[in-house]
Design a protein around this motif. Structure first.
Motif, PDB file in Angstrom:
ATOM      1  N   ASP A 226       6.236 -38.474  -5.362  1.00 57.54           N
ATOM      2  CA  ASP A 226       5.766 -37.788  -4.214  1.00 57.54           C
ATOM      3  C   ASP A 226       6.739 -38.161  -3.066  1.00 57.54           C
ATOM      4  OD1 ASP A 226       4.283 -36.107  -2.707  1.00 57.54           O
ATOM      5  OD2 ASP A 226       2.589 -37.394  -2.226  1.00 57.54           O
TER       6      ASP A 226
ATOM      7  N   ASP B 264       7.635 -36.403  -0.522  1.00 48.38           N
ATOM      8  CA  ASP B 264       7.192 -35.882   0.698  1.00 48.38           C
ATOM      9  C   ASP B 264       5.635 -36.478   1.240  1.00 48.38           C
ATOM     10  OD1 ASP B 264       5.534 -34.649  -0.818  1.00 48.38           O
ATOM     11  OD2 ASP B 264       6.242 -32.594  -0.086  1.00 48.38           O
TER      12      ASP B 264
ATOM     13  N   ASP C  84       2.638 -35.954   0.444  1.00 45.15           N
ATOM     14  CA  ASP C  84       1.454 -35.202   0.806  1.00 45.15           C
ATOM     15  C   ASP C  84       0.297 -35.480  -0.098  1.00 45.15           C
ATOM     16  OD1 ASP C  84       2.491 -33.728  -1.314  1.00 45.15           O
ATOM     17  OD2 ASP C  84       2.671 -31.956  -0.406  1.00 45.15           O
TER      18      ASP C  84
ATOM     19  N   THR D  18       0.247 -34.829  -3.030  1.00 42.99           N
ATOM     20  CA  THR D  18       0.115 -33.715  -4.178  1.00 42.99           C
ATOM     21  C   THR D  18       1.550 -33.665  -4.835  1.00 42.99           C
ATOM     22  OG1 THR D  18       0.504 -31.735  -2.886  1.00 42.99           O
ATOM     23  CG2 THR D  18      -1.748 -32.598  -2.979  1.00 42.99           C
ATOM     24  N   LEU D  19       1.473 -33.252  -6.016  1.00 41.19           N
ATOM     25  CA  LEU D  19       2.684 -32.826  -6.786  1.00 41.19           C
ATOM     26  C   LEU D  19       2.860 -31.483  -6.827  1.00 41.19           C
ATOM     27  CD1 LEU D  19       3.203 -35.701  -9.691  1.00 41.19           C
ATOM     28  CD2 LEU D  19       3.705 -35.828  -6.910  1.00 41.19           C
TER      29      LEU D  19
ATOM     30  N   GLU E  15       8.236 -31.418  -8.303  1.00 40.40           N
ATOM     31  CA  GLU E  15       8.131 -33.020  -8.408  1.00 40.40           C
ATOM     32  C   GLU E  15       7.689 -33.562  -9.452  1.00 40.40           C
ATOM     33  OE1 GLU E  15       6.963 -33.561  -3.626  1.00 40.40           O
ATOM     34  OE2 GLU E  15       5.412 -33.016  -4.950  1.00 40.40           O
TER      35      GLU E  15
HETATM   36 CA   LIG Z   1       4.299 -34.042  -2.777  1.00 40.62          CA
END
Ligand SMILES: [Ca+2]
Ligand SMILES: [Ca+2]
Ligand SMILES: [Ca+2]
Length: 120
Positions: free
Chosen positions: A71, A73, A75, A77-78, A82
């Motif tokens: 991950d 970035d 955030d 979540t994938l 990703e």
């Molecule tokens: Ca992500």
């Protein structure tokens, strides 16, 4: 790069490859098959249809550390892209002979098992 693809070699131990991961039944998993399985799994696990998976939705397929690494970035979540990066990394780690496919032996190596766990 790979000069020859042994597309017509059917290993005797073909049965050890999960059928869901080998739709063309050639006894090996290529990267396209692994990514197709991951994509289908992603859609199945993404119950709220947000286009992302959090660590809960992955249901133990990735450890916390692996999730964080997947991950970039951050955030939490994938996205499908990703997740597919992780699939490709694990595929390549398991493909020790670099022949562009995973056979049953490679799939049952520690790196191969990590890929199978992710795609289950
Ligand atoms: Ca992500
Ligand atoms: Ca195949
Ligand atoms: Ca291989």
């Amino acid at each position: 790069m790979f000069a020859v693809a042994f597309a017509f070699v059917l290993p005797a131990h073909a049965a050890k490859i999960p059928a869901a991961l080998d739709p063309d039944h050639d006894g090996t998993i290529d990267l396209a098959e692994a990514k197709a399985a991951a994509g289908a799994l992603f859609d199945k696990l993404d119950k709220d249809h947000e286009g992302t998976l959090d660590i809960k939705e992955l249901q133990g397929r990735l450890s916390r550390a692996d999730f964080a690494g997947a991950d970039p970035d951050k955030d939490k979540t994938l996205t499908k892209d990703e997740l597919l990066v992780v699939v490709e990394q694990r595929f390549n780690a398991a493909n020790t002979d670099a022949d562009a496919t995973l056979d049953a032996k490679e799939l049952n190596s520690p790196a191969g098992k990590a890929l199978k766990k992710l795609l289950k």
